[in-house]
Design an enzyme around this catalytic site. Structure first.
Site, PDB file in Angstrom:
ATOM      1  N   ASP A 197     -23.324 -68.047 -18.837  1.00  0.00           N
ATOM      2  CA  ASP A 197     -23.017 -69.231 -18.034  1.00  0.00           C
ATOM      3  C   ASP A 197     -24.283 -69.968 -17.611  1.00  0.00           C
ATOM      4  O   ASP A 197     -24.382 -71.192 -17.713  1.00  0.00           O
ATOM      5  CB  ASP A 197     -22.221 -68.838 -16.788  1.00  0.00           C
ATOM      6  CG  ASP A 197     -20.913 -68.151 -17.129  1.00  0.00           C
ATOM      7  OD1 ASP A 197     -20.558 -68.124 -18.328  1.00  0.00           O
ATOM      8  OD2 ASP A 197     -20.257 -67.651 -16.205  1.00  0.00           O
ATOM      9  N   THR A 213     -18.453 -60.985 -25.819  1.00  0.00           N
ATOM     10  CA  THR A 213     -19.539 -60.565 -26.711  1.00  0.00           C
ATOM     11  C   THR A 213     -20.862 -60.474 -25.965  1.00  0.00           C
ATOM     12  O   THR A 213     -21.756 -59.766 -26.410  1.00  0.00           O
ATOM     13  CB  THR A 213     -19.686 -61.553 -27.890  1.00  0.00           C
ATOM     14  OG1 THR A 213     -19.671 -62.888 -27.361  1.00  0.00           O
ATOM     15  CG2 THR A 213     -18.563 -61.389 -28.883  1.00  0.00           C
ATOM     16  N   ASP A 214     -20.984 -61.182 -24.822  1.00  0.00           N
ATOM     17  CA  ASP A 214     -22.326 -61.244 -24.182  1.00  0.00           C
ATOM     18  C   ASP A 214     -22.799 -59.873 -23.715  1.00  0.00           C
ATOM     19  O   ASP A 214     -23.923 -59.483 -23.995  1.00  0.00           O
ATOM     20  CB  ASP A 214     -22.402 -62.323 -23.079  1.00  0.00           C
ATOM     21  CG  ASP A 214     -21.435 -62.148 -21.914  1.00  0.00           C
ATOM     22  OD1 ASP A 214     -20.546 -61.261 -21.988  1.00  0.00           O
ATOM     23  OD2 ASP A 214     -21.573 -62.903 -20.936  1.00  0.00           O
ATOM     24  N   SER A 216     -18.191 -72.822 -12.012  1.00  0.00           N
ATOM     25  CA  SER A 216     -18.765 -73.496 -10.840  1.00  0.00           C
ATOM     26  C   SER A 216     -19.861 -72.616 -10.241  1.00  0.00           C
ATOM     27  O   SER A 216     -20.785 -73.125  -9.600  1.00  0.00           O
ATOM     28  CB  SER A 216     -17.677 -73.771  -9.803  1.00  0.00           C
ATOM     29  OG  SER A 216     -17.177 -72.574  -9.240  1.00  0.00           O
ATOM     30  N   SER A 217     -19.761 -71.305 -10.463  1.00  0.00           N
ATOM     31  CA  SER A 217     -20.775 -70.396  -9.899  1.00  0.00           C
ATOM     32  C   SER A 217     -22.133 -70.612 -10.554  1.00  0.00           C
ATOM     33  O   SER A 217     -23.152 -70.719  -9.865  1.00  0.00           O
ATOM     34  CB  SER A 217     -20.315 -68.941 -10.038  1.00  0.00           C
ATOM     35  OG  SER A 217     -20.002 -68.607 -11.365  1.00  0.00           O
ATOM     36  N   LEU A 265     -14.612 -72.542 -15.460  1.00  0.00           N
ATOM     37  CA  LEU A 265     -15.626 -73.483 -15.954  1.00  0.00           C
ATOM     38  C   LEU A 265     -16.995 -73.197 -15.334  1.00  0.00           C
ATOM     39  O   LEU A 265     -17.924 -73.968 -15.481  1.00  0.00           O
ATOM     40  CB  LEU A 265     -15.200 -74.930 -15.662  1.00  0.00           C
ATOM     41  CG  LEU A 265     -13.865 -75.335 -16.297  1.00  0.00           C
ATOM     42  CD1 LEU A 265     -13.512 -76.773 -15.935  1.00  0.00           C
ATOM     43  CD2 LEU A 265     -13.915 -75.184 -17.819  1.00  0.00           C
ATOM     44  N   ALA A 312     -11.624 -72.091 -12.141  1.00  0.00           N
ATOM     45  CA  ALA A 312     -10.847 -72.471 -13.323  1.00  0.00           C
ATOM     46  C   ALA A 312     -11.480 -71.927 -14.599  1.00  0.00           C
ATOM     47  O   ALA A 312     -11.046 -72.231 -15.699  1.00  0.00           O
ATOM     48  CB  ALA A 312     -10.732 -73.991 -13.413  1.00  0.00           C
ATOM     49  N   GLU A 350     -26.090 -63.560  -9.298  1.00  0.00           N
ATOM     50  CA  GLU A 350     -24.640 -63.364  -9.405  1.00  0.00           C
ATOM     51  C   GLU A 350     -24.284 -61.873  -9.451  1.00  0.00           C
ATOM     52  O   GLU A 350     -23.325 -61.433  -8.827  1.00  0.00           O
ATOM     53  CB  GLU A 350     -24.099 -64.104 -10.644  1.00  0.00           C
ATOM     54  CG  GLU A 350     -22.594 -64.039 -10.733  1.00  0.00           C
ATOM     55  CD  GLU A 350     -21.929 -65.335 -11.157  1.00  0.00           C
ATOM     56  OE1 GLU A 350     -22.605 -66.371 -11.308  1.00  0.00           O
ATOM     57  OE2 GLU A 350     -20.704 -65.301 -11.332  1.00  0.00           O
TER      58      GLU A 350
HETATM   59  P1  ADP Z   1     -15.900 -69.989 -11.505  1.00  0.00           P
HETATM   60  O1  ADP Z   1     -17.355 -69.746 -11.746  1.00  0.00           O
HETATM   61  O2  ADP Z   1     -15.048 -69.647 -12.696  1.00  0.00           O
HETATM   62  O3  ADP Z   1     -15.596 -71.360 -10.998  1.00  0.00           O
HETATM   63  P2  ADP Z   1     -16.337 -67.888  -9.597  1.00  0.00           P
HETATM   64  O4  ADP Z   1     -15.404 -67.039  -8.803  1.00  0.00           O
HETATM   65  O5  ADP Z   1     -17.304 -67.236 -10.487  1.00  0.00           O
HETATM   66  O6  ADP Z   1     -15.437 -68.959 -10.370  1.00  0.00           O
HETATM   67  O7  ADP Z   1     -17.206 -68.778  -8.588  1.00  0.00           O
HETATM   68  C1  ADP Z   1     -16.557 -69.569  -7.601  1.00  0.00           C
HETATM   69  C2  ADP Z   1     -17.256 -69.385  -6.270  1.00  0.00           C
HETATM   70  O8  ADP Z   1     -18.569 -70.010  -6.316  1.00  0.00           O
HETATM   71  C3  ADP Z   1     -16.555 -70.086  -5.124  1.00  0.00           C
HETATM   72  O9  ADP Z   1     -15.525 -69.286  -4.591  1.00  0.00           O
HETATM   73  C4  ADP Z   1     -17.703 -70.291  -4.142  1.00  0.00           C
HETATM   74  O10 ADP Z   1     -17.974 -69.103  -3.438  1.00  0.00           O
HETATM   75  C5  ADP Z   1     -18.884 -70.573  -5.067  1.00  0.00           C
HETATM   76  N1  ADP Z   1     -19.038 -72.023  -5.281  1.00  0.00           N
HETATM   77  C6  ADP Z   1     -18.803 -72.707  -6.411  1.00  0.00           C
HETATM   78  N2  ADP Z   1     -19.032 -74.037  -6.248  1.00  0.00           N
HETATM   79  C7  ADP Z   1     -19.421 -74.189  -4.949  1.00  0.00           C
HETATM   80  C8  ADP Z   1     -19.790 -75.308  -4.130  1.00  0.00           C
HETATM   81  N3  ADP Z   1     -19.813 -76.550  -4.616  1.00  0.00           N
HETATM   82  N4  ADP Z   1     -20.133 -75.063  -2.844  1.00  0.00           N
HETATM   83  C9  ADP Z   1     -20.119 -73.807  -2.348  1.00  0.00           C
HETATM   84  N5  ADP Z   1     -19.778 -72.728  -3.058  1.00  0.00           N
HETATM   85  C10 ADP Z   1     -19.428 -72.893  -4.336  1.00  0.00           C
HETATM   86 MG    MG Z   2     -18.187 -67.842 -12.250  1.00  0.00          MG
END
Ligand code: ADP
Ligand code: MG
Length: 388
Positions: free
Chosen positions: A178, A39-40, A133-134, A131, A129, A166
């Site tokens: 996010d 939806t975003d 992390s990006s 969640l 996963a 991003e």
């Molecule tokens: P998600 O956001 O679902 O976890 P993404 O593919 O959007 O997956 O983002 C993951 C990418 O972000 C990793 O492959 C890496 O390049 C970067 N990233 C995430 N966490 C870290 C970290 N702690 N240190 C360095 N890079 C990171």
């Molecule tokens: Mg991501």
């Protein structure tokens, strides 16, 4: 390690890598989207919450204009000159933290006049996963630079800075959800975000008081090959909006669906119907949380999954099985979450049934011959903040 331990370790690792103390340690969480999928980018509504998995950035300014980043995630140290940084030079994981510096520059910060910085990153957000992390790494670096460069940028604007990094520095065509969840999240609460006006409200989730938890079922099915599917869904949404003569599907209501069915092919219609009904489900979830509490939102979560499975067609067999097994084991509602084609499902689960849900989903996957899923709970938590 506890979160305090990870923050202290990040500061210690900064010292051993860069030979001096960091100015501070900042952290930002990953997120789960409770409801409101795809939806975003249709200028609609989302309802994510920040989770108790975070990324820490130990940051110290330098006397020159150089930026260096290291991470527990990778062995390489990446160094750039701030005054010349551009998206085309950024690649790999360092595009996330260094892309933030570039995006701040795009937002009016004179990078040539700023102090350079060293940054060391640590995290307990699982990568890939679903969640985010990006967003966690982007937002931890964004609030650190905002504070140390004394920029005073408000959080909704920092969210846009993270999205720009991003989209342009990393090259992932994602929305604003996010970063908004990571920067604006609050303990026990979700962030109700209008992706058109970018206005947000904090909505009390009340999971703890109701004895509920969110169980994450990471199917381990990689969504990295999903770029084509994601782009195709975006294109269908644009085609549907164009056929209806509106700027975006945000402008289409459930009452318009009969007309929509007449004027477009069946596939485009089903894509439109998902977005339109999903927006209505986000609004219904917010209303239900406020009026009746979280025990009453199960059916809406279930309906969201069915819509993603049948109308938007972004689920996979593993996600469907996770949802069915979790519901059979007593979850009060379950749905896939994130962009789809893999990734994770969430199950709103009474605390007393978490073990049952975990066991039943694991058994169902084993019986189907699927890779064992990773199953854990998350708690709605505070957004980005300074730690040390
Ligand atoms: P998600 O956001 O679902 O976890 P993404 O593919 O959007 O997956 O983002 C993951 C990418 O972000 C990793 O492959 C890496 O390049 C970067 N990233 C995430 N966490 C870290 C970290 N702690 N240190 C360095 N890079 C990171
Ligand atoms: Mg991501």
């Amino acid at each position: 390690m506890t979160h305090d331990d990870i923050a202290a370790q990040a500061a210690a690792d900064f010292r051993s890598q860069f030979g001096r103390a960091a100015d501070g340690v900042w952290s930002a969480p990953g997120r789960v989207n409770l409801i409101g999928e795809h939806t975003d980018y249709n200028e609609g509504f989302v309802l994510p919450f920040a989770i108790d998995r975070r990324t820490w950035a130990a940051v110290g300014l330098r006397d020159d204009n150089t930026a260096r980043v290291t991470s527990t995630f990778s062995d390489d140290e990446v160094e750039i000159g701030l005054s010349t940084v551009g998206p085309e030079q950024l690649e790999g994981w360092s595009a996330y933290p260094l892309g933030i510096a570039w995006a701040l520059g795009q937002n009016g910060v004179e990078l040539a006049e700023q102090h350079g910085f060293d940054a060391h990153i640590a995290s307990d957000v699982p990568v890939g996963a679903g969640l985010s992390s990006s967003a966690a790494i982007e937002c931890a670096v964004a609030i650190a630079l905002d504070e140390r460069w004394q920029l005073g940028i408000d959080r909704p604007t920092l969210a846009r800075v993270g999205q720009l990094a991003e989209n342009e520095a990393v090259g992932a065509p994602t929305g604003i959800m996010d970063q908004s969840a990571s920067l604006l999240g609050r303990r026990d609460s979700a962030v109700f975000l209008d992706c058109r006006s970018l206005r947000s409200e904090i909505v009390d989730l009340g999971f703890a008081a109701a004895g509920l938890a969110i169980v994450i079922i990471d199917t381990k099915v990689s969504h990295s090959h999903a770029t084509g599917g994601y782009a195709a869904r975006r294109a269908s949404c644009e085609a549907g909006a164009a056929a209806l003569g509106v700027e975006s599907l945000r402008d289409v209501g459930v009452a318009d669906l009969d007309r929509a069915r007449e004027i477009m092919d069946d596939e485009t219609f089903r894509r439109v119907r998902h977005v339109v009904t999903e927006n209505a489900r986000v609004l219904a979830t917010v209303r239900t949380l406020r009026e009746s509490g979280p025990l009453a939102i199960g059916e809406i979560l279930d309906a969201s999954h069915v819509s993603m499975r049948d109308d938007f067609e972004i689920s996979v067999a593993e996600l469907d099985l996770a949802v069915v097994a979790a519901r059979e084991a007593g979850a009060i509602g379950a749905r896939m979450t994130g962009g789809g084609f893999g990734g994770a499902a969430i199950a709103l689960t009474p605390l007393a049934l978490i073990d049952e849900v975990t066991a039943r989903v694991g058994e169902a996957f084993a019986q189907a011959g699927y890779t064992a899923p990773e199953i854990f709970t998350v708690t709605p938590s505070d957004g980005a903040k300074r730690e040390l």
